[in-house]
Design a protein around this motif. Structure first.
Motif, PDB file in Angstrom:
ATOM      1  N   GLU A  36      11.964  81.102  39.652  1.00 49.66           N
ATOM      2  CA  GLU A  36      13.113  81.985  39.430  1.00 49.66           C
ATOM      3  C   GLU A  36      13.376  82.902  40.624  1.00 49.66           C
ATOM      4  OE1 GLU A  36       9.656  83.816  37.039  1.00 49.66           O
ATOM      5  OE2 GLU A  36      10.307  81.834  37.679  1.00 49.66           O
ATOM      6  N   HIS A  37      12.400  83.085  41.483  1.00 45.47           N
ATOM      7  CA  HIS A  37      12.606  83.903  42.680  1.00 45.47           C
ATOM      8  C   HIS A  37      13.074  83.037  43.854  1.00 45.47           C
ATOM      9  CE1 HIS A  37      10.937  87.599  40.974  1.00 45.47           C
ATOM     10  NE2 HIS A  37      10.085  86.807  40.356  1.00 45.47           N
ATOM     11  N   TYR A  38      12.352  81.940  44.094  1.00 43.67           N
ATOM     12  CA  TYR A  38      12.718  81.121  45.256  1.00 43.67           C
ATOM     13  C   TYR A  38      14.044  80.395  45.031  1.00 43.67           C
ATOM     14  CZ  TYR A  38      12.715  78.048  49.199  1.00 43.67           C
ATOM     15  OH  TYR A  38      13.091  77.412  50.346  1.00 43.67           O
ATOM     16  N   PHE A  39      14.197  79.745  43.890  1.00 40.56           N
ATOM     17  CA  PHE A  39      15.423  78.991  43.623  1.00 40.56           C
ATOM     18  C   PHE A  39      16.462  79.904  42.984  1.00 40.56           C
ATOM     19  CE2 PHE A  39      12.394  75.493  44.041  1.00 40.56           C
ATOM     20  CZ  PHE A  39      13.070  74.727  44.972  1.00 40.56           C
ATOM     21  N   ASN A  40      16.914  80.866  43.779  1.00 38.97           N
ATOM     22  CA  ASN A  40      17.945  81.801  43.365  1.00 38.97           C
ATOM     23  C   ASN A  40      18.754  82.111  44.621  1.00 38.97           C
ATOM     24  OD1 ASN A  40      19.416  83.411  41.705  1.00 38.97           O
ATOM     25  ND2 ASN A  40      17.875  85.019  41.501  1.00 38.97           N
ATOM     26  N   GLY A  41      19.960  81.566  44.693  1.00 32.84           N
ATOM     27  CA  GLY A  41      20.775  81.715  45.891  1.00 32.84           C
ATOM     28  C   GLY A  41      21.012  80.361  46.538  1.00 32.84           C
ATOM     29  N   ASN A  42      21.336  80.372  47.827  1.00 30.00           N
ATOM     30  CA  ASN A  42      21.645  79.139  48.555  1.00 30.00           C
ATOM     31  C   ASN A  42      20.424  78.650  49.316  1.00 30.00           C
ATOM     32  OD1 ASN A  42      24.340  79.224  47.705  1.00 30.00           O
ATOM     33  ND2 ASN A  42      24.870  80.594  49.383  1.00 30.00           N
ATOM     34  N   ILE A  43      20.195  77.348  49.227  1.00 28.49           N
ATOM     35  CA  ILE A  43      19.053  76.713  49.873  1.00 28.49           C
ATOM     36  C   ILE A  43      19.542  75.432  50.537  1.00 28.49           C
ATOM     37  CG2 ILE A  43      16.789  75.646  49.481  1.00 28.49           C
ATOM     38  CD1 ILE A  43      16.829  77.526  46.856  1.00 28.49           C
ATOM     39  N   LYS A  44      19.026  75.148  51.702  1.00 29.92           N
ATOM     40  CA  LYS A  44      19.327  73.914  52.437  1.00 29.92           C
ATOM     41  C   LYS A  44      18.043  73.086  52.466  1.00 29.92           C
ATOM     42  CE  LYS A  44      21.975  71.491  55.298  1.00 29.92           C
ATOM     43  NZ  LYS A  44      23.187  70.853  54.918  1.00 29.92           N
ATOM     44  N   ARG A  58      15.649  55.850  53.698  1.00 22.38           N
ATOM     45  CA  ARG A  58      16.827  56.716  53.601  1.00 22.38           C
ATOM     46  C   ARG A  58      16.487  58.102  54.130  1.00 22.38           C
ATOM     47  NH1 ARG A  58      20.411  56.269  48.285  1.00 22.38           N
ATOM     48  NH2 ARG A  58      22.077  56.226  49.799  1.00 22.38           N
ATOM     49  N   ARG A  59      17.508  58.748  54.683  1.00 14.34           N
ATOM     50  CA  ARG A  59      17.429  60.145  55.093  1.00 14.34           C
ATOM     51  C   ARG A  59      18.563  60.879  54.400  1.00 14.34           C
ATOM     52  NH1 ARG A  59      18.777  59.570  60.763  1.00 14.34           N
ATOM     53  NH2 ARG A  59      19.485  57.544  60.069  1.00 14.34           N
ATOM     54  N   PHE A  60      18.365  62.172  54.156  1.00 11.24           N
ATOM     55  CA  PHE A  60      19.405  62.910  53.443  1.00 11.24           C
ATOM     56  C   PHE A  60      19.287  64.403  53.691  1.00 11.24           C
ATOM     57  CE2 PHE A  60      15.771  62.313  50.684  1.00 11.24           C
ATOM     58  CZ  PHE A  60      15.559  63.571  50.154  1.00 11.24           C
ATOM     59  N   THR A  61      20.375  65.095  53.366  1.00 12.34           N
ATOM     60  CA  THR A  61      20.394  66.553  53.330  1.00 12.34           C
ATOM     61  C   THR A  61      20.810  66.966  51.929  1.00 12.34           C
ATOM     62  OG1 THR A  61      22.685  66.679  54.077  1.00 12.34           O
ATOM     63  CG2 THR A  61      20.963  66.796  55.775  1.00 12.34           C
ATOM     64  N   VAL A  62      20.441  68.186  51.559  1.00 10.66           N
ATOM     65  CA  VAL A  62      20.797  68.706  50.232  1.00 10.66           C
ATOM     66  C   VAL A  62      21.242  70.152  50.388  1.00 10.66           C
ATOM     67  CG1 VAL A  62      20.075  69.001  47.826  1.00 10.66           C
ATOM     68  CG2 VAL A  62      18.872  67.344  49.270  1.00 10.66           C
ATOM     69  N   ASP A  63      22.377  70.482  49.800  1.00 10.55           N
ATOM     70  CA  ASP A  63      22.811  71.864  49.658  1.00 10.55           C
ATOM     71  C   ASP A  63      22.564  72.247  48.208  1.00 10.55           C
ATOM     72  OD1 ASP A  63      23.830  72.634  52.242  1.00 10.55           O
ATOM     73  OD2 ASP A  63      25.423  71.167  51.905  1.00 10.55           O
ATOM     74  N   ILE A  64      21.839  73.340  47.999  1.00 14.84           N
ATOM     75  CA  ILE A  64      21.478  73.774  46.649  1.00 14.84           C
ATOM     76  C   ILE A  64      22.069  75.145  46.391  1.00 14.84           C
ATOM     77  CG2 ILE A  64      19.564  74.307  45.082  1.00 14.84           C
ATOM     78  CD1 ILE A  64      17.844  72.439  46.897  1.00 14.84           C
ATOM     79  N   LYS A  65      22.737  75.261  45.271  1.00 17.63           N
ATOM     80  CA  LYS A  65      23.262  76.535  44.779  1.00 17.63           C
ATOM     81  C   LYS A  65      22.483  76.829  43.492  1.00 17.63           C
ATOM     82  CE  LYS A  65      27.008  76.226  47.540  1.00 17.63           C
ATOM     83  NZ  LYS A  65      26.555  76.290  48.903  1.00 17.63           N
ATOM     84  N   ALA A  66      21.688  77.891  43.496  1.00 16.96           N
ATOM     85  CA  ALA A  66      20.808  78.180  42.367  1.00 16.96           C
ATOM     86  C   ALA A  66      21.021  79.585  41.847  1.00 16.96           C
ATOM     87  CB  ALA A  66      19.350  77.994  42.797  1.00 16.96           C
TER      88      ALA A  66
END
Length: 175
Positions: A36-44, A58-66
């Protein structure tokens, strides 16, 4: 001779299970990885998928909005693969108790069991993965390790019928 081979196979399975890592192995580690602390906000995130022989497939990128509201969290993951494919996974996480969470997502079969101790988080779940027009269900053993306030390293194994078929490695950085 047939019974001897079965005995050796069972003994090997027991030995491998006895040597496996448990989340409790990280009891005295730090930092204390609270989802709940780390996955709160924007993460790449950046990652690779390796097949059973270790070759990167495979290679990939992820944009996370939490975001979190009390004991409920939502992670919106937007994947972009090196071949141009795009996928979205939306996780709904529920904190059950200290260090115990459950998770659900659109391509997760049932509920993911999530345990956190010290710097480590372990997720166990089944994932439906589209492959060449078909869909396959894999068992995922997912390990996350918090490096510091901004970075998390993730290593997952994908198995089918108890046999490891791929590995996934992801590096997260909080923005």
């Amino acid at each position: 001779m047939h019974y001897f081979k079965i005995f050796i196979l069972c003994l090997n399975c027991f030995w491998l299970n006895a040597c496996s890592t448990h989340v409790s192995d990280y009891t005295n580690s730090s930092p204390d990885f609270k989802l709940e602390h780390y996955f709160n906000g924007n993460i790449k995130a950046w990652g690779i998928l390796q097949n059973y022989s270790g070759k990167v497939s495979r290679r990939f990128t992820v944009d996370i909005k939490a975001k979190w509201d009390g004991n409920q969290g939502e992670l919106k993951e937007y994947f972009e693969f090196d071949d141009g494919e795009k996928q979205t996974r939306i996780w709904t996480l529920t904190k059950i108790a200290n260090g115990v969470y459950e998770g659900q997502a659109n391509d997760v079969i049932g509920t993911a069991q999530i345990k956190q101790v010290g710097m480590a988080v372990n997720l166990q779940y089944q994932l439906s993965v589209p492959v060449d027009g078909d869909s396959y269900i894999f068992t995922i053993d997912d390990w996350m390790y918090q490096i510091d306030d901004k970075r998390v390293f993730n290593k997952s194994t994908l198995s089918k019928l108890g046999v490891e078929v791929a590995q996934l490695t992801i590096f997260f950085e909080k923005q």
